[in-house]
Motif scaffolding. Structure first.
Motif, PDB file in Angstrom:
ATOM      1  N   UNK A 418     -29.628   4.577  50.106  1.00  0.00           N
ATOM      2  CA  UNK A 418     -29.603   3.253  50.256  1.00  0.00           C
ATOM      3  C   UNK A 418     -28.655   2.607  49.378  1.00  0.00           C
ATOM      4  N   UNK A 419     -28.293   1.265  49.304  1.00  0.00           N
ATOM      5  CA  UNK A 419     -27.550   0.633  48.198  1.00  0.00           C
ATOM      6  C   UNK A 419     -28.654  -0.386  47.689  1.00  0.00           C
ATOM      7  N   UNK A 420     -28.752  -0.177  46.362  1.00  0.00           N
ATOM      8  CA  UNK A 420     -29.811  -1.088  45.625  1.00  0.00           C
ATOM      9  C   UNK A 420     -28.988  -2.548  45.508  1.00  0.00           C
ATOM     10  N   UNK A 421     -29.876  -3.327  46.076  1.00  0.00           N
ATOM     11  CA  UNK A 421     -29.370  -4.892  46.041  1.00  0.00           C
ATOM     12  C   UNK A 421     -30.602  -5.584  45.267  1.00  0.00           C
ATOM     13  N   UNK A 422     -30.283  -6.451  44.280  1.00  0.00           N
ATOM     14  CA  UNK A 422     -31.246  -7.611  43.780  1.00  0.00           C
ATOM     15  C   UNK A 422     -31.840  -8.287  44.796  1.00  0.00           C
TER      16      UNK A 422
END
Length: 422
Positions: A418-422
């Motif tokens: 996954x890509x970490x997204x705030x």
């Protein structure tokens, strides 16, 4: 061939996956989720079988796997539990975890023993419906079953063990006392495997005796056959120590007695402390002076001495009664208590580790989280919300922030990225 040690792999069945399903019926609007739970995976069960006397079968088949549970279905239908896999072994088989040697089970009783538990079935999406999540498009997968590599050791269950040097008359003795028919010949190592015989004392009185072959000096270190068969004496409550009192092979009876006891002590201090009755065999060809000298030596140690002759039955009439009387005062045959504790597969134990595996990459090791992911639809908003809530409740998100995670850093969880997204 007598085989008393084997190593096999056992694997219990995986639990069935929960179903993702929604009720659809004519004239019924918004039927809601109705996915059923998965069934339990099959256990691996060991059962004592008195028709078996060796572990030979496990030389040819080394992998045993129970079937998985059935997946859940629509209309709240629970999947079927898988049948248990029953492995039959000789009575007295001890199951040990191969890498640690710890006892998992002692198959000595009549009842079945579960050694590897099947995985629990996963929940269907019915369990995840709530006022704020009315269309859950995810379910829990079944838990994996326990999987072990185990070592099987056959330890004969006998009340009495006949020990002594080769060719002192143990086989002849057990053939006279019981209905056992061992091979008998005038050379060392005639007996190549333990022999069991039932000795009748009265109408409802009997005990089991075992002729343990191959004990010589150095047996506890692997010399001769004794190293392979000393384990079969471990359960015996009473030892009949057979000594050639005539010294017809050029050995001294007292030295033979001391050497065999030294081997028992080297193998197991507890075994060396078992009560003994000393049988001075071949007394029909021994001089009276030899018998009396050995009697004085044995009784000086506080042990019971009985001069016998297996060849002529001299002195054997009173032996079964004497042994039976001694057995009544001794504790029952030893049963080994389980020592091995398998690692918990419960999802409730939310252990995890986080490792930075690249400049912008973090790898999370959390088997319980992988199972949640396996039952989730990551393209569905509600499923993704549920997954993110698990990350937050477990403390993983907070630890990632502490470790300096940045937006669009890669997060790896098992086979998922996954890509970490705030």
């Amino acid at each position: 061939m007598f085989v008393d040690v084997a190593k096999i792999s056992i694997k219990a069945g995986k639990g069935g996956d929960g179903a993702v399903s929604f009720h659809r019926e004519k004239f019924v609007a918004a039927g809601g989720p109705d996915g059923g739970d998965g069934g339990r995976g099959g256990n691996v069960i060991f059962q004592a079988d008195d028709n078996l006397s060796t572990l030979m079968d496990f030389r040819y088949q080394r992998k045993y796997a129970a079937r998985p549970g059935e997946n859940g279905g629509a209309a709240r239908c629970t999947g079927k539990n898988a049948p248990d896999l029953v492995i039959r072994v000789p009575r007295g088989t001890v199951v040990r975890e191969a890498s640690t040697g710890l006892v998992i089970a002692d198959i000595s009783g009549d009842g079945p023993v579960v050694v590897a538990k099947g995985g629990r079935g996963g929940w269907g999406n019915t369990h995840f419906a709530s006022p704020t999540r009315q269309i859950p498009k995810f379910a829990k997968p079944g838990l994996p079953g326990e999987e072990f590599e185990v070592r099987l050791e056959l330890k004969l269950i006998a009340d009495v063990g006949l020990i002594g040097f080769p060719n002192v008359g143990k086989s002849t003795l057990i053939s006279v006392l019981s209905a056992a028919k061992p091979k008998i010949a005038n050379y060392h190592f005639t007996t190549l495997s333990p022999v069991l015989g039932v000795v009748r004392v009265g109408q409802e009185q009997s005990f089991v005796a075992a002729d343990i072959p191959g004990l010589i000096e150095g047996a506890s270190e692997g010399v001769g056959l004794g190293h392979d068969f000393l384990r079969h004496v471990e359960r015996c409550r009473l030892l009949l120590h057979v000594v050639d009192v005539s010294g017809c092979e050029g050995r001294e009876p007292a030295e033979d007695f001391e050497k065999i006891n030294a081997e028992l002590k080297n193998f197991s201090a507890e075994l060396a402390g078992r009560p003994q009755i000393v049988l001075g065999n071949k007394c029909d060809i021994a001089a009276p002076e030899q018998i009396e000298a050995f009697r004085a030596y044995v009784e000086g140690l506080g042990l019971t001495f009985l001069p016998v002759s297996a060849a002529t039955n001299q002195g054997l009439k009173s032996l079964p009664g004497l042994v039976w009387e001694r057995l009544q005062a001794l504790p029952p045959v030893q049963v080994y208590e389980p020592e091995f504790v398998p690692a918990a597969l419960d999802v409730g134990e939310r252990r995890y580790t986080i490792e930075r595996t690249g400049e912008h990459e973090f790898t999370i090791d959390a088997p319980w989280l992988e199972r949640i992911l396996a039952g989730s639809d990551v393209d569905d908003y509600e499923s993704l919300q549920y997954f993110q809530r698990q990350l937050a409740d477990s403390g993983i998100l907070a630890e990632l922030v502490e470790r300096g995670v940045q937006e669009e850093d890669t997060i790896k969880i098992g086979e998922y990225e996954f890509d970490y997204i705030f």
